[in-house]
Design a protein around this motif. Structure first.
Motif, PDB file in Angstrom:
ATOM      1  N   ASP A 151      -2.175 -10.388   6.515  1.00 11.39           N
ATOM      2  CA  ASP A 151      -2.372  -9.606   7.737  1.00 11.39           C
ATOM      3  C   ASP A 151      -1.961  -8.154   7.517  1.00 11.39           C
ATOM      4  O   ASP A 151      -2.637  -7.230   7.958  1.00 11.39           O
ATOM      5  N   GLN A 152      -0.847  -7.960   6.822  1.00 13.25           N
ATOM      6  CA  GLN A 152      -0.399  -6.602   6.531  1.00 13.25           C
ATOM      7  C   GLN A 152      -1.369  -5.897   5.588  1.00 13.25           C
ATOM      8  O   GLN A 152      -1.551  -4.690   5.674  1.00 13.25           O
ATOM      9  N   ALA A 153      -2.005  -6.652   4.702  1.00 14.67           N
ATOM     10  CA  ALA A 153      -3.006  -6.063   3.804  1.00 14.67           C
ATOM     11  C   ALA A 153      -4.175  -5.518   4.624  1.00 14.67           C
ATOM     12  O   ALA A 153      -4.678  -4.426   4.348  1.00 14.67           O
ATOM     13  N   GLN A 154      -4.601  -6.258   5.632  1.00 13.60           N
ATOM     14  CA  GLN A 154      -5.691  -5.792   6.488  1.00 13.60           C
ATOM     15  C   GLN A 154      -5.281  -4.541   7.263  1.00 13.60           C
ATOM     16  O   GLN A 154      -6.067  -3.607   7.415  1.00 13.60           O
ATOM     17  N   GLN A 155      -4.049  -4.502   7.741  1.00 18.08           N
ATOM     18  CA  GLN A 155      -3.545  -3.326   8.449  1.00 18.08           C
ATOM     19  C   GLN A 155      -3.489  -2.121   7.504  1.00 18.08           C
ATOM     20  O   GLN A 155      -3.860  -1.008   7.884  1.00 18.08           O
ATOM     21  N   LEU A 156      -3.023  -2.344   6.283  1.00 22.15           N
ATOM     22  CA  LEU A 156      -2.952  -1.274   5.293  1.00 22.15           C
ATOM     23  C   LEU A 156      -4.345  -0.740   4.991  1.00 22.15           C
ATOM     24  O   LEU A 156      -4.566   0.470   4.931  1.00 22.15           O
ATOM     25  N   TYR A 157      -5.307  -1.638   4.813  1.00 23.53           N
ATOM     26  CA  TYR A 157      -6.679  -1.219   4.528  1.00 23.53           C
ATOM     27  C   TYR A 157      -7.239  -0.378   5.670  1.00 23.53           C
ATOM     28  O   TYR A 157      -7.827   0.674   5.447  1.00 23.53           O
ATOM     29  N   ALA A 158      -7.029  -0.822   6.900  1.00 25.93           N
ATOM     30  CA  ALA A 158      -7.546  -0.091   8.066  1.00 25.93           C
ATOM     31  C   ALA A 158      -6.929   1.309   8.144  1.00 25.93           C
ATOM     32  O   ALA A 158      -7.621   2.295   8.411  1.00 25.93           O
ATOM     33  N   GLU A 159      -5.635   1.408   7.891  1.00 26.00           N
ATOM     34  CA  GLU A 159      -4.969   2.715   7.946  1.00 26.00           C
ATOM     35  C   GLU A 159      -5.430   3.619   6.799  1.00 26.00           C
ATOM     36  O   GLU A 159      -5.671   4.814   6.993  1.00 26.00           O
ATOM     37  N   ALA A 160      -5.594   3.056   5.601  1.00 24.85           N
ATOM     38  CA  ALA A 160      -6.090   3.849   4.469  1.00 24.85           C
ATOM     39  C   ALA A 160      -7.503   4.345   4.742  1.00 24.85           C
ATOM     40  O   ALA A 160      -7.837   5.497   4.461  1.00 24.85           O
ATOM     41  N   GLU A 161      -8.331   3.494   5.310  1.00 24.43           N
ATOM     42  CA  GLU A 161      -9.697   3.889   5.645  1.00 24.43           C
ATOM     43  C   GLU A 161      -9.708   4.996   6.695  1.00 24.43           C
ATOM     44  O   GLU A 161     -10.486   5.944   6.622  1.00 24.43           O
ATOM     45  N   ARG A 162      -8.803   4.901   7.668  1.00 22.72           N
ATOM     46  CA  ARG A 162      -8.703   5.924   8.703  1.00 22.72           C
ATOM     47  C   ARG A 162      -8.277   7.264   8.104  1.00 22.72           C
ATOM     48  O   ARG A 162      -8.826   8.310   8.424  1.00 22.72           O
ATOM     49  N   LEU A 163      -7.318   7.236   7.179  1.00 22.94           N
ATOM     50  CA  LEU A 163      -6.788   8.468   6.595  1.00 22.94           C
ATOM     51  C   LEU A 163      -7.682   9.056   5.504  1.00 22.94           C
ATOM     52  O   LEU A 163      -7.812  10.274   5.392  1.00 22.94           O
ATOM     53  N   SER A 186       3.691 -25.147 -11.813  1.00 26.27           N
ATOM     54  CA  SER A 186       2.662 -24.474 -11.040  1.00 26.27           C
ATOM     55  C   SER A 186       3.279 -23.227 -10.405  1.00 26.27           C
ATOM     56  O   SER A 186       4.475 -23.002 -10.485  1.00 26.27           O
ATOM     57  N   HIS A 187       2.450 -22.432  -9.766  1.00 26.52           N
ATOM     58  CA  HIS A 187       2.932 -21.175  -9.193  1.00 26.52           C
ATOM     59  C   HIS A 187       3.007 -21.270  -7.685  1.00 26.52           C
ATOM     60  O   HIS A 187       2.114 -21.806  -7.041  1.00 26.52           O
ATOM     61  N   ARG A 188       4.086 -20.739  -7.144  1.00 23.94           N
ATOM     62  CA  ARG A 188       4.164 -20.590  -5.695  1.00 23.94           C
ATOM     63  C   ARG A 188       4.033 -19.101  -5.397  1.00 23.94           C
ATOM     64  O   ARG A 188       4.326 -18.265  -6.219  1.00 23.94           O
ATOM     65  N   ARG A 189       3.570 -18.792  -4.226  1.00 21.44           N
ATOM     66  CA  ARG A 189       3.255 -17.404  -3.897  1.00 21.44           C
ATOM     67  C   ARG A 189       4.358 -16.754  -3.082  1.00 21.44           C
ATOM     68  O   ARG A 189       4.934 -17.359  -2.208  1.00 21.44           O
ATOM     69  N   GLY A 190       4.582 -15.494  -3.411  1.00 15.25           N
ATOM     70  CA  GLY A 190       5.497 -14.653  -2.645  1.00 15.25           C
ATOM     71  C   GLY A 190       4.671 -13.556  -1.988  1.00 15.25           C
ATOM     72  O   GLY A 190       3.458 -13.664  -1.876  1.00 15.25           O
ATOM     73  N   PRO A 191       5.308 -12.465  -1.596  1.00 15.56           N
ATOM     74  CA  PRO A 191       4.564 -11.374  -0.970  1.00 15.56           C
ATOM     75  C   PRO A 191       3.530 -10.794  -1.909  1.00 15.56           C
ATOM     76  O   PRO A 191       3.714 -10.820  -3.126  1.00 15.56           O
ATOM     77  N   GLY A 192       2.446 -10.257  -1.370  1.00 12.38           N
ATOM     78  CA  GLY A 192       1.386  -9.684  -2.181  1.00 12.38           C
ATOM     79  C   GLY A 192       1.516  -8.180  -2.307  1.00 12.38           C
ATOM     80  O   GLY A 192       2.399  -7.575  -1.732  1.00 12.38           O
ATOM     81  N   THR A 193       0.622  -7.597  -3.082  1.00 12.45           N
ATOM     82  CA  THR A 193       0.589  -6.145  -3.174  1.00 12.45           C
ATOM     83  C   THR A 193      -0.791  -5.681  -2.764  1.00 12.45           C
ATOM     84  O   THR A 193      -1.777  -6.358  -2.992  1.00 12.45           O
ATOM     85  N   GLY A 194      -0.849  -4.555  -2.145  1.00 15.25           N
ATOM     86  CA  GLY A 194      -2.107  -3.897  -1.841  1.00 15.25           C
ATOM     87  C   GLY A 194      -2.188  -2.673  -2.731  1.00 15.25           C
ATOM     88  O   GLY A 194      -1.258  -1.889  -2.771  1.00 15.25           O
ATOM     89  N   GLU A 195      -3.261  -2.515  -3.422  1.00 13.97           N
ATOM     90  CA  GLU A 195      -3.420  -1.372  -4.319  1.00 13.97           C
ATOM     91  C   GLU A 195      -4.555  -0.518  -3.816  1.00 13.97           C
ATOM     92  O   GLU A 195      -5.654  -0.997  -3.618  1.00 13.97           O
ATOM     93  N   THR A 196      -4.283   0.741  -3.567  1.00 13.49           N
ATOM     94  CA  THR A 196      -5.308   1.671  -3.141  1.00 13.49           C
ATOM     95  C   THR A 196      -5.516   2.673  -4.245  1.00 13.49           C
ATOM     96  O   THR A 196      -4.578   3.305  -4.686  1.00 13.49           O
ATOM     97  N   ILE A 197      -6.731   2.780  -4.710  1.00 20.74           N
ATOM     98  CA  ILE A 197      -7.043   3.705  -5.790  1.00 20.74           C
ATOM     99  C   ILE A 197      -8.035   4.730  -5.267  1.00 20.74           C
ATOM    100  O   ILE A 197      -9.065   4.375  -4.745  1.00 20.74           O
ATOM    101  N   GLY A 198      -7.672   6.019  -5.424  1.00 23.69           N
ATOM    102  CA  GLY A 198      -8.514   7.086  -4.912  1.00 23.69           C
ATOM    103  C   GLY A 198      -9.588   7.496  -5.859  1.00 23.69           C
ATOM    104  O   GLY A 198      -9.682   7.222  -6.975  1.00 23.69           O
TER     105      GLY A 198
END
Length: 198
Positions: A151-163, A186-198
């Protein structure tokens, strides 16, 4: 941009007419970062700190560097040593304390490359230090954010797109850097990263 130590050079012969780019660009790739551990090659493990430590937010305002192992080896540098780096305009020299040495898994290219494009000629410094060493304006080529949910990734994307404007950047979300093996392998998941490349 170097003073007092020798950058790596390509093992392949230099093609005619390439010397001017080196003078304009410099011989090193000096990357300003807030936290080198957030860079995807470090967080994925393809690039590793082999001695000392990486750049952290506490390094802001300090003249420190993390240098690649091949550059350290060529110049007999260790953690605690100092490298002298000249500003891009050639007007001042800054001594950078080596706080870490890293190994980049990228192989040396088989064809000629200008020195600043060789993986071994990479330094990571605090962002402010990079700005001081740069000539003219500096640009952000990559931003990595640590986030806690999709959900935070979607918020980050929306804000990056706005800016930044729609379609003006590449946006990737990955949780690979935060997956940890559990007892069964096996792997368990923790927090993700959002990467924005200009």
């Amino acid at each position: 941009m170097t003073h007092g130590f020798t950058p790596l050079t390509s093992n392949a012969p230099e093609p005619d007419g390439t010397g001017t780019e080196e003078k304009e660009q410099g011989q090193l790739a000096v990357n300003g970062v807030r936290d080198s551990g957030m860079l995807l090659p470090f967080s994925y493990g393809s690039t590793k700190i082999s001695a000392g430590r990486g750049i952290t937010p506490k390094d802001a305002g300090h003249d420190v560097a993390v240098i690649e192992q091949r550059l350290a080896d060529k110049n007999h540098l260790r953690v605690g040593g100092t490298v002298q780096v000249r500003s891009a305009d050639g007007e001042r020299t800054t001594g950078l304390a080596v706080v870490g040495i890293f190994q980049d898994s990228a192989q040396d290219p088989t064809m000629w490359m200008p020195p600043h494009e060789l993986p071994g000629n990479t330094l990571y410094v605090p962002a402010g230090t990079a700005q001081e060493l740069a000539a003219g304006t500096t640009t952000v080529s990559e931003a990595v954010f640590k986030i806690g949910s999709s959900d935070q990734a979607q918020q980050l994307y929306a804000e990056a797109e706005r800016l930044l404007g729609k379609g003006s950047f590449d946006f990737r979300v990955s949780d690979k850097a935060y997956r940890t093996p559990d007892a069964g392998g096996s792997h368990r998941r923790g927090p993700g990263t959002g990467e924005t490349i200009g």
